[in-house]
Design an enzyme around this catalytic site. Structure first.
Site, PDB file in Angstrom:
ATOM      1  N   ARG A   1       0.839  -1.204   0.000  1.00  0.00           N
ATOM      2  CA  ARG A   1       0.000   0.000   0.000  1.00  0.00           C
ATOM      3  C   ARG A   1       0.872   1.251   0.000  1.00  0.00           C
ATOM      4  O   ARG A   1       1.951   1.273   0.592  1.00  0.00           O
ATOM      5  CB  ARG A   1      -0.887   0.033   1.238  1.00  0.00           C
ATOM      6  CG  ARG A   1      -1.998  -0.995   1.251  1.00  0.00           C
ATOM      7  CD  ARG A   1      -2.944  -0.711   2.401  1.00  0.00           C
ATOM      8  NE  ARG A   1      -4.101  -1.585   2.382  1.00  0.00           N
ATOM      9  CZ  ARG A   1      -5.198  -1.388   3.128  1.00  0.00           C
ATOM     10  NH1 ARG A   1      -5.235  -0.345   3.955  1.00  0.00           N
ATOM     11  NH2 ARG A   1      -6.214  -2.215   3.072  1.00  0.00           N
TER      12      ARG A   1
ATOM     13  N   ASP B   1      -0.074   5.451   0.775  1.00  0.00           N
ATOM     14  CA  ASP B   1      -1.167   6.312   1.215  1.00  0.00           C
ATOM     15  C   ASP B   1      -1.522   7.347   0.153  1.00  0.00           C
ATOM     16  O   ASP B   1      -0.782   7.551  -0.812  1.00  0.00           O
ATOM     17  CB  ASP B   1      -0.770   7.038   2.506  1.00  0.00           C
ATOM     18  CG  ASP B   1      -0.628   6.084   3.679  1.00  0.00           C
ATOM     19  OD1 ASP B   1      -1.251   5.004   3.652  1.00  0.00           O
ATOM     20  OD2 ASP B   1       0.106   6.417   4.628  1.00  0.00           O
TER      21      ASP B   1
ATOM     22  N   ARG C   1       7.207   8.290   7.459  1.00  0.00           N
ATOM     23  CA  ARG C   1       6.820   9.681   7.667  1.00  0.00           C
ATOM     24  C   ARG C   1       7.071  10.105   9.118  1.00  0.00           C
ATOM     25  O   ARG C   1       7.423  11.259   9.389  1.00  0.00           O
ATOM     26  CB  ARG C   1       5.366   9.887   7.265  1.00  0.00           C
ATOM     27  CG  ARG C   1       5.155   9.801   5.750  1.00  0.00           C
ATOM     28  CD  ARG C   1       3.696   9.594   5.383  1.00  0.00           C
ATOM     29  NE  ARG C   1       2.845  10.649   5.915  1.00  0.00           N
ATOM     30  CZ  ARG C   1       1.505  10.589   5.874  1.00  0.00           C
ATOM     31  NH1 ARG C   1       0.899   9.529   5.349  1.00  0.00           N
ATOM     32  NH2 ARG C   1       0.794  11.587   6.353  1.00  0.00           N
TER      33      ARG C   1
END
Length: 265
Positions: free
Chosen positions: A49, A51, A196
């Site tokens: 995945r 985001d 992040r």
């Protein structure tokens, strides 16, 4: 046959890779292109995945289908059906049991920060603008405390449940390329928002809010509140992938350069 695709995309217009009920995703867009070209229903699986707003300079996906188009022509056929912000650069027939997600042994993510008083309007969707100087040397010293097999609960957001928050980071580096600060993290797997949050913690180190050596204590605490903020998604790129024991992919460059207005990174 099982077909692997090598692609890249600018994630600005997409709600991440994963198919969403009420938003446009990269997976949905690529799947529709494949189905249009081959005239059959397929299920496209990706390496992982990303985001909403996150980019991929290198990404691998695979699907099972009958395909009479030569593999060197398939990317051209797919690109004719894809929007300009997604591009397929390679295709290969892989073993039937190949899975883009589970055969990937390591991934590298790159986070870009643009420090300075004046932002670059051409890069606002591909780097995080920070209007103050940063101590890059201190950031790189702090980055080394992330390296190794450790519990990374302090640098993850609550998201998909996981059995363990232990991961192994092979390297974590901070340097500069032109006006940009580049953070690169390579690991065998990542927790939700992990890169992040690592980048936000290193931003605090670069500001002088956190001493480099304090990163070790932050990780040992397993307390998310002690680490730095989760930086916005638009500075993040999936930048390199490793597939061991899959010679069909060896001829493709899975270490993608990131091209910005200042050149290649």
């Amino acid at each position: 046959m099982n077909i692997a695709l090598i692609l890249s995309y600018d994630g600005t217009a997409y709600h991440g890779w994963q198919i969403q009920k009420n938003a446009v995703s990269v997976q949905e867009t690529v799947t529709r292109a494949v189905q249009s070209v081959l005239g059959q229903t397929v299920s496209v699986s990706g390496v992982g995945r990303t985001d909403a707003g996150v980019h991929a300079r290198r990404y691998v996906a695979n699907f099972h289908a009958d395909c009479a188009i030569p593999m060197d022509r398939l990317p051209l056929a797919l690109n004719a059906r894809l929007p300009m912000d997604i591009a397929v650069s390679g295709a290969a027939v892989v073993p039937d049991d190949f899975d883009a997600r589970f055969q990937c042994t390591r991934k590298e993510y790159t986070y870009l920060i643009c420090p300075g008083r004046i932002r670059d309007p051409f890069e606002v969707h591909r780097s995080y603008f920070y209007p103050y100087p940063l101590d890059v040397e201190a950031m790189n010293r702090g980055a080394q405390y992330f390296v190794g097999r450790k519990d990374f609960a302090a640098v993850r957001s609550v998201g998909t449940p996981v059995k363990s928050t232990v991961r192994e980071i092979a390297y974590c580096t901070v340097d500069t390329v032109g006006p940009l600060v580049r953070i690169r993290v390579c690991a065998d797997g990542f927790l939700y928002n992990m890169v992040r949050a690592i980048s936000g913690t290193l931003l605090y180190v670069g500001q002088g809010k956190i001493p480099p050596a304090a990163v070790a204590d932050i990780l040992a605490s397993c307390d998310r509140e002690q680490a730095g903020p989760t930086l916005p998604p638009h500075g993040l790129f999936m930048s390199r992938l490793w597939y061991d024991g899959t010679p069909e992919l060896d001829r493709f460059d899975l270490a993608g350069e990131i091209y910005l207005s200042g050149g290649a990174l």
